[in-house]
Design an enzyme around this catalytic site. Sequence first.
Site, mmCIF file in Angstrom:
data_model
loop_
_atom_site.group_PDB
_atom_site.id
_atom_site.type_symbol
_atom_site.label_atom_id
_atom_site.label_comp_id
_atom_site.label_asym_id
_atom_site.label_seq_id
_atom_site.Cartn_x
_atom_site.Cartn_y
_atom_site.Cartn_z
ATOM 1 N N ASP A 1 0.887 -1.139 0.116
ATOM 2 C CA ASP A 1 0.089 0.029 0.036
ATOM 3 C C ASP A 1 0.948 1.259 -0.049
ATOM 4 O O ASP A 1 2.070 1.094 0.437
ATOM 5 C CB ASP A 1 -0.891 0.000 1.161
ATOM 6 C CG ASP A 1 -1.874 1.208 1.260
ATOM 7 O OD1 ASP A 1 -2.479 1.676 0.442
ATOM 8 O OD2 ASP A 1 -1.961 1.946 2.446
ATOM 9 N N SER A 2 0.419 2.333 -0.306
ATOM 10 C CA SER A 2 1.184 3.585 -0.221
ATOM 11 C C SER A 2 1.531 3.853 1.359
ATOM 12 O O SER A 2 2.537 4.409 1.653
ATOM 13 C CB SER A 2 0.262 4.838 -0.495
ATOM 14 O OG SER A 2 -0.770 4.778 0.075
ATOM 15 N N HIS B 1 -7.548 2.884 3.497
ATOM 16 C CA HIS B 1 -7.171 3.516 4.746
ATOM 17 C C HIS B 1 -8.469 3.870 5.714
ATOM 18 O O HIS B 1 -8.485 4.132 6.769
ATOM 19 C CB HIS B 1 -6.447 4.854 4.415
ATOM 20 C CG HIS B 1 -5.105 4.863 4.202
ATOM 21 N ND1 HIS B 1 -4.557 4.287 3.100
ATOM 22 C CD2 HIS B 1 -4.023 5.370 5.129
ATOM 23 C CE1 HIS B 1 -2.981 4.479 3.237
ATOM 24 N NE2 HIS B 1 -2.617 5.151 4.284
ATOM 25 N N CYS C 1 -11.168 2.878 -0.180
ATOM 26 C CA CYS C 1 -9.511 3.152 0.107
ATOM 27 C C CYS C 1 -9.404 2.319 1.342
ATOM 28 O O CYS C 1 -10.075 2.293 2.308
ATOM 29 C CB CYS C 1 -9.533 4.751 0.310
ATOM 30 S SG CYS C 1 -7.704 5.274 0.862
ATOM 31 N N GLU D 1 -2.968 9.368 8.171
ATOM 32 C CA GLU D 1 -1.584 9.132 8.275
ATOM 33 C C GLU D 1 -1.089 10.121 9.414
ATOM 34 O O GLU D 1 0.372 10.103 9.797
ATOM 35 C CB GLU D 1 -0.766 9.098 7.233
ATOM 36 C CG GLU D 1 -1.093 7.886 6.176
ATOM 37 C CD GLU D 1 -0.257 6.591 6.456
ATOM 38 O OE1 GLU D 1 0.825 6.685 6.953
ATOM 39 O OE2 GLU D 1 -0.518 5.669 5.706
ATOM 40 N N CYS E 1 -4.278 -1.650 -2.066
ATOM 41 C CA CYS E 1 -4.456 -0.357 -2.156
ATOM 42 C C CYS E 1 -5.499 0.084 -3.343
ATOM 43 O O CYS E 1 -4.970 -0.467 -4.372
ATOM 44 C CB CYS E 1 -3.077 0.506 -2.302
ATOM 45 S SG CYS E 1 -3.025 2.084 -2.911
HETATM 46 N N1 DGL Z 1 -4.669 3.079 0.721
HETATM 47 C C1 DGL Z 1 -4.645 3.847 -0.351
HETATM 48 C C2 DGL Z 1 -6.000 3.362 -1.182
HETATM 49 O O1 DGL Z 1 -6.603 2.464 -1.107
HETATM 50 C C3 DGL Z 1 -4.268 5.246 -0.244
HETATM 51 C C4 DGL Z 1 -3.915 5.786 -1.328
HETATM 52 C C5 DGL Z 1 -3.196 7.219 -1.180
HETATM 53 O O2 DGL Z 1 -2.038 6.888 -0.817
HETATM 54 O O3 DGL Z 1 -3.890 8.141 -1.270
HETATM 55 O O4 DGL Z 1 -6.090 4.101 -2.312
#
Ligand code: DGL
Length: 276
Positions: A13-14, A189, A187, A155, A76
């Site tokens: 993931d990011s 997150h 997402c 975050e 992600c």
């Molecule tokens: N968890 C990532 C997603 O599902 C976040 C993407 C981001 O870094 O903006 O899209």
Amino acid sequence: MLAMDPRPVGVFDSGVGGLTVLHECLVTMPNEDFVYLGDHARLPYGPRPLEEIRRFAREIGAYLSQQDVKLVLVACNAATSAALPRLQEELSVPVVGVIAPEAHAAVQATRNRHVGLLATAATVDAGRYDELVHALDAGISFHPVACPLLVPLIEGDDPYGEETERAAREYAAPLQAKGVDTVILGCTHYPLIRKIFERVFGRDVSLVFSAEETAREVAETLARKGVENERGREGVYRFLTTGDPAAFRELGRRFLQLPVREVEHVTVATLEEAAA
Ligand code: DGL
């Protein structure tokens, strides 16, 4: 004798969002090993052009392949939107993403056939959810909303604070005005602030998260391809980040709510080299 494959599953993931999916995987496949990569140096992905996100995802996919993983899980939504077919073409191991399971769950959950999507700008722009939802039920009214503030807030220092709640309310408002009865949290997150969304939307709206369905898909893929690890053993999990390992450990522990032991730093240059 059953085939057995001791290689780990690679997850990326990011940032820490994919931990929501990792957790489901750890519960569903306690006998498997996992290596999780968070690309914190380049977070957030959401505001970036799809082309750039695709490049990042290809670098990470190549890097995880070099680490000898047996499956790559793109935890992600932005990276899945931008790069899933490309990764599946390029990598020799199976690649599983997060969008299809949620689209399916949302179509099953809705009663009034008004479905909302909260996601990053990249995921909204890519339009994959629209396609998948409409492939399953062309009569659904689909309402996507981009939420650029949420990933940085989650975050940040105060993920459960007033600012996050305010932003969630603002993004929810147009969906509430449309009368949706189902909202995809598109997402990885967003489940980290699940309680805020539950309070904002109330009991009458079904919230769809990807983690559980995705973990099931990973488990089924391993089983069908005959590459599961030995049953009855206890798997291990470890972490990599392109950012600060100490910060990852802190945030990771808070969100995963399990011990976060090993966190290694990997440079962006190393990822770039893997794809070169
Ligand atoms: N968890 C990532 C997603 O599902 C976040 C993407 C981001 O870094 O903006 O899209």
